[in-house]
Write an enzyme that holds these catalytic residues in place. Structure first.
Site, PDB file in Angstrom:
ATOM      1  N   ARG A   1       0.098   1.461  70.096  1.00  0.00           N
ATOM      2  CA  ARG A   1       1.206   2.495  70.736  1.00  0.00           C
ATOM      3  C   ARG A   1       2.059   1.629  70.924  1.00  0.00           C
ATOM      4  O   ARG A   1       3.178   2.127  71.433  1.00  0.00           O
ATOM      5  CB  ARG A   1       0.808   3.690  71.034  1.00  0.00           C
ATOM      6  CG  ARG A   1      -0.323   4.916  70.594  1.00  0.00           C
ATOM      7  CD  ARG A   1      -0.584   5.990  71.430  1.00  0.00           C
ATOM      8  NE  ARG A   1      -1.645   6.667  70.604  1.00  0.00           N
ATOM      9  CZ  ARG A   1      -3.377   6.714  70.560  1.00  0.00           C
ATOM     10  NH1 ARG A   1      -3.458   5.858  71.088  1.00  0.00           N
ATOM     11  NH2 ARG A   1      -3.597   7.495  69.829  1.00  0.00           N
TER      12      ARG A   1
ATOM     13  N   PRO B   1      -3.630   0.281  65.478  1.00  0.00           N
ATOM     14  CA  PRO B   1      -4.718  -0.122  65.354  1.00  0.00           C
ATOM     15  C   PRO B   1      -3.411  -1.607  67.036  1.00  0.00           C
ATOM     16  O   PRO B   1      -4.310  -1.811  67.476  1.00  0.00           O
ATOM     17  CB  PRO B   1      -4.154  -0.926  64.311  1.00  0.00           C
ATOM     18  CG  PRO B   1      -3.018  -0.628  63.751  1.00  0.00           C
ATOM     19  CD  PRO B   1      -3.016   1.100  64.055  1.00  0.00           C
TER      20      PRO B   1
ATOM     21  N   PHE C   1       1.836  -1.206  72.642  1.00  0.00           N
ATOM     22  CA  PHE C   1       1.850  -1.724  73.887  1.00  0.00           C
ATOM     23  C   PHE C   1       1.989  -2.899  73.993  1.00  0.00           C
ATOM     24  O   PHE C   1       2.987  -3.284  74.833  1.00  0.00           O
ATOM     25  CB  PHE C   1       0.129  -1.486  74.872  1.00  0.00           C
ATOM     26  CG  PHE C   1       0.331  -2.044  75.450  1.00  0.00           C
ATOM     27  CD1 PHE C   1       0.768  -2.074  77.140  1.00  0.00           C
ATOM     28  CD2 PHE C   1      -0.428  -3.341  75.548  1.00  0.00           C
ATOM     29  CE1 PHE C   1       0.018  -2.521  77.522  1.00  0.00           C
ATOM     30  CE2 PHE C   1      -1.201  -3.628  76.803  1.00  0.00           C
ATOM     31  CZ  PHE C   1      -0.358  -3.537  79.075  1.00  0.00           C
TER      32      PHE C   1
ATOM     33  N   TYR D   1       3.558  17.150  63.101  1.00  0.00           N
ATOM     34  CA  TYR D   1       4.082  16.505  63.839  1.00  0.00           C
ATOM     35  C   TYR D   1       5.805  16.891  63.686  1.00  0.00           C
ATOM     36  O   TYR D   1       6.886  17.052  62.166  1.00  0.00           O
ATOM     37  CB  TYR D   1       4.185  15.079  62.362  1.00  0.00           C
ATOM     38  CG  TYR D   1       3.287  14.044  62.593  1.00  0.00           C
ATOM     39  CD1 TYR D   1       2.104  14.388  63.309  1.00  0.00           C
ATOM     40  CD2 TYR D   1       2.794  13.088  61.890  1.00  0.00           C
ATOM     41  CE1 TYR D   1       1.321  13.597  63.202  1.00  0.00           C
ATOM     42  CE2 TYR D   1       2.215  12.640  61.665  1.00  0.00           C
ATOM     43  CZ  TYR D   1       1.050  12.607  62.526  1.00  0.00           C
ATOM     44  OH  TYR D   1      -0.541  12.352  62.139  1.00  0.00           O
TER      45      TYR D   1
END
Length: 212
Positions: free
Chosen positions: A209, A206, A211, A55
């Site tokens: 992302r 879960p 949405f 990351y």
């Protein structure tokens, strides 16, 4: 906050994935914003923080170390190896999957320094390097447990078959895979294998992302 078992650890049922403070979705936040997010999560009762060498090519681990190291006893720390940034011929870092034992051990040492800690609670193989037998990569992680560098071993994005092979080499505490509005693939076999082996399942992304 509700608790759950994560390998040998009791953690908050909702953990904080620390990828987005520097990597992947949109422009990275400022360091000040990252600090606020990390400390607000801790104050809200989050006790499971998940980062990785990949990351931001180490940036996420650096921020976690900088702002959470002094609170180290208050949370369970997870990070990952086996996928990181390596400079190409032009000097630009690119994502490389490398599960060789020496690479795993070197990555762990670098992560410990960035995270400003002596031990990582849960250390995942971020992706299985299919050029290296899973037993060899997991064997290296087992060596890190015995050396006191990490407390438990995890896997990310592997099949039920690979999980079983890995678990036979060294006990696997947790398996992390996307289980979200977009994919229910773990229901095919992975969830059942986790139940049979006593491996904790960690669902990432879960709510798809952001949405919703």
């Amino acid at each position: 906050m509700q608790q759950r078992q994560l390998g040998p650890f009791q953690v908050s049922a909702i953990g904080l994935g620390c990828m987005n403070i520097c990597h992947a979705y949109g422009a990275p936040v400022s360091e000040q914003q990252a600090e606020r997010v990390l400390l607000a999560a801790l104050d809200a009762g989050v006790t499971h923080f998940d980062t990785a060498a990949l990351y931001g090519f180490g940036a996420s681990e650096t921020l976690v170390g900088k702002y959470l190291a002094k609170h180290r006893t208050r949370f369970t720390l997870a990070s990952k190896c086996g996928m990181q940034g390596v400079p190409n011929a032009d000097g630009v870092k690119v994502r490389v999957i490398d599960g060789r034992p020496d690479t795993i051990k070197a990555t762990c040492e670098a992560s410990l320094k960035r995270l400003q800690t002596d031990v990582i609670d849960l250390y995942y193989l971020h992706r299985w390097d299919k050029q290296v037998p899973i037993e060899e990569s997991v064997g290296a992680l087992g060596d890190l447990v015995r050396a006191g560098k990490i407390r438990s071993v995890g896997l990310s994005e592997v099949s039920a078959h690979t999980l079983r092979k890995a678990h036979a080499e060294h006990p696997i505490a947790a398996l992390q895979t996307e289980y979200s509005l977009w994919t229910r693939n773990p229901e095919i076999a992975v969830l059942q294998a986790c139940r049979e082996l006593g491996v904790s399942f960690v669902a990432f992304s879960p709510v798809a992302r952001g949405f919703l």
